[in-house]
Scaffold this active site. Structure first.
Site, PDB file in Angstrom:
ATOM      1  CE  LYS A  68      24.066  -7.618-110.190  1.00 24.48           C
ATOM      2  NZ  LYS A  68      25.338  -8.259-110.569  1.00 24.48           N
TER       3      LYS A  68
ATOM      4  CE1 TYR B 135      35.505  -0.442-108.610  1.00 28.80           C
ATOM      5  CE2 TYR B 135      34.551  -2.012-107.081  1.00 28.80           C
ATOM      6  CZ  TYR B 135      34.475  -1.282-108.256  1.00 28.80           C
ATOM      7  OH  TYR B 135      33.386  -1.395-109.065  1.00 28.80           O
TER       8      TYR B 135
ATOM      9  CG  HIS C  97      29.212  -0.661-114.054  1.00 34.49           C
ATOM     10  ND1 HIS C  97      27.867  -0.728-113.760  1.00 34.49           N
ATOM     11  CD2 HIS C  97      29.799  -1.599-113.265  1.00 34.49           C
ATOM     12  CE1 HIS C  97      27.653  -1.686-112.866  1.00 34.49           C
ATOM     13  NE2 HIS C  97      28.813  -2.211-112.543  1.00 34.49           N
TER      14      HIS C  97
ATOM     15  NE  ARG D  20      24.939  -4.020-109.457  1.00 36.81           N
ATOM     16  CZ  ARG D  20      24.869  -4.293-108.153  1.00 36.81           C
ATOM     17  NH1 ARG D  20      23.929  -3.719-107.411  1.00 36.81           N
ATOM     18  NH2 ARG D  20      25.730  -5.120-107.576  1.00 36.81           N
TER      19      ARG D  20
ATOM     20  CG  HIS E  74      30.211  -5.547-104.250  1.00 39.03           C
ATOM     21  ND1 HIS E  74      31.421  -4.899-104.380  1.00 39.03           N
ATOM     22  CD2 HIS E  74      29.576  -5.356-105.439  1.00 39.03           C
ATOM     23  CE1 HIS E  74      31.508  -4.343-105.569  1.00 39.03           C
ATOM     24  NE2 HIS E  74      30.400  -4.611-106.228  1.00 39.03           N
TER      25      HIS E  74
ATOM     26  NE  ARG F   9      28.258  -1.415-108.814  1.00 38.04           N
ATOM     27  CZ  ARG F   9      27.596  -1.562-107.666  1.00 38.04           C
ATOM     28  NH1 ARG F   9      26.886  -0.575-107.183  1.00 38.04           N
ATOM     29  NH2 ARG F   9      27.649  -2.704-106.998  1.00 38.04           N
TER      30      ARG F   9
END
Length: 336
Positions: free
Chosen positions: A208, A315, A280, A169, A306, A283
């Site tokens: 994150k 995806y 993005h 990111r 993720h 990514r």
């Protein structure tokens, strides 16, 4: 009695300190919960089930009086507010913030039952990630620059190459320090541009929730980062105080997300791709091109950071659509 404002402050300290969420995530929670509290304070209707809360719940109201009708009413308000309804995804994000807060309130015993448990967000339309072709990625990277005598171009090329090579990111990329670029054989040592070129370079990406993941750095990205570290970063570093940041701005400080976004936009405009490129995009393209090349979805999940493979599986729909289009175009009996 635990007041609403005190409860929110306690919750925000909890997610920042005990759960270790990033300051950006904590700020997002703060904004969403402020909107929720302001709506409660200006809504005179009786929302609490079986309780008259005339005048709404102010910041000094007892958080224990929150009820399911309050949360459901807030969601309905967001989806139909006079100044403009929020998109389903935005409503879902704000409800997620409220849910996290009310779950914490229930765990602390401030409310007898979590009032948000049964409230569902509006269904968001399915939207596939927007990736660009390998050819367009190459055009974009070439447009970033990279001449030996151009520090800005060397930095921009290194940033874009790293984004595409790692799927990071934009906030993760600008948050990198020099020590985060290492070699696989010795992940505790600094990256040495003069080291054995056969060694595998990796990047320690902090995502994150401060979760770290190790992502390989391909040869093109490695060469671009090497060139930047040797010939460009010292130029920027001389303009400001010492910092461990990998990517530096014009004044020698860590490159901001906004500045990185402008770098991407400028390169996209030069490449004639401005309408199709966002931060993005790299990514999305990283994940899509890996899957098109035969990578396992679980591997891509780990590389992207993720938490759930379900997030990554979207995806696979992109590549399935591509396969269908190629089949219908190329197979002699696919069309009537």
């Amino acid at each position: 009695m635990t007041t609403l404002d005190r409860a929110v402050d306690t919750y925000l300290r909890h997610v920042a300190v005990e759960r270790g969420l990033s300051r950006h995530t904590v700020s997002a929670y703060r904004r969403d919960l402020t909107v929720f509290a302001e709506w409660l304070a200006t809504t005179p209707e009786v929302h609490s089930e079986g309780a008259d809360r005339a005048g709404g719940a102010s910041a000094t109201a007892d958080v224990g009086r929150l009820a399911r009708a309050d949360v459901a009413g807030f969601v309905a308000h967001l989806a139909s507010r006079p100044e403009g309804p929020l998109a389903p995804r935005s409503v879902a994000r704000m409800l997620s913030s409220v849910r996290s807060f009310t779950a914490f309130a229930a765990a602390e015993g401030w409310v007898p039952l979590d009032p948000a448990t049964a409230v569902r967000p509006p269904k968001a339309p399915s939207r596939l990630p927007k990736a660009i072709s390998v050819h367009d990625v190459e055009r974009l990277l070439e447009a970033a620059g990279g001449a030996d005598d151009d520090p800005v171009g060397l930095r921009d090329r290194a940033l874009l190459e790293l984004l595409y090579a790692t799927g990071a990111r934009i906030s993760e990329a600008v948050g990198l320090s020099v020590d985060d670029v290492t070699t696989l054989s010795d992940s505790d040592s600094d990256f040495d541009p003069d080291a054995d070129s056969d060694g595998v370079a990796v990047v320690k990406v902090t995502g994150k929730g401060n979760k770290q993941r190790i992502v390989p750095l391909g040869s093109y990205a490695r060469a671009a980062v090497e060139a930047y570290l040797v010939r460009a970063r010292p130029v920027f570093a001389a303009r400001g105080p010492s910092t461990p940041a990998l990517f530096l701005g014009a004044r020698g400080a860590r490159l901001s997300r906004q500045s990185a976004w402008l770098v991407i936009q400028a390169a996209a405009e030069r490449a004639g791709l401005a309408e199709h490129v966002s931060p993005h995009t790299f990514r999305h393209s990283f994940a899509t091109h890996l899957l098109e090349g035969g990578a396992d979805v679980r591997v891509v999940q780990e590389l992207l950071g993720h938490a759930s493979v379900a997030t990554t599986q979207i995806y696979t729909l992109v590549t399935a659509d591509m396969l269908r289009d190629v089949y219908q175009t190329a197979h002699p009996r696919a069309r009537r």
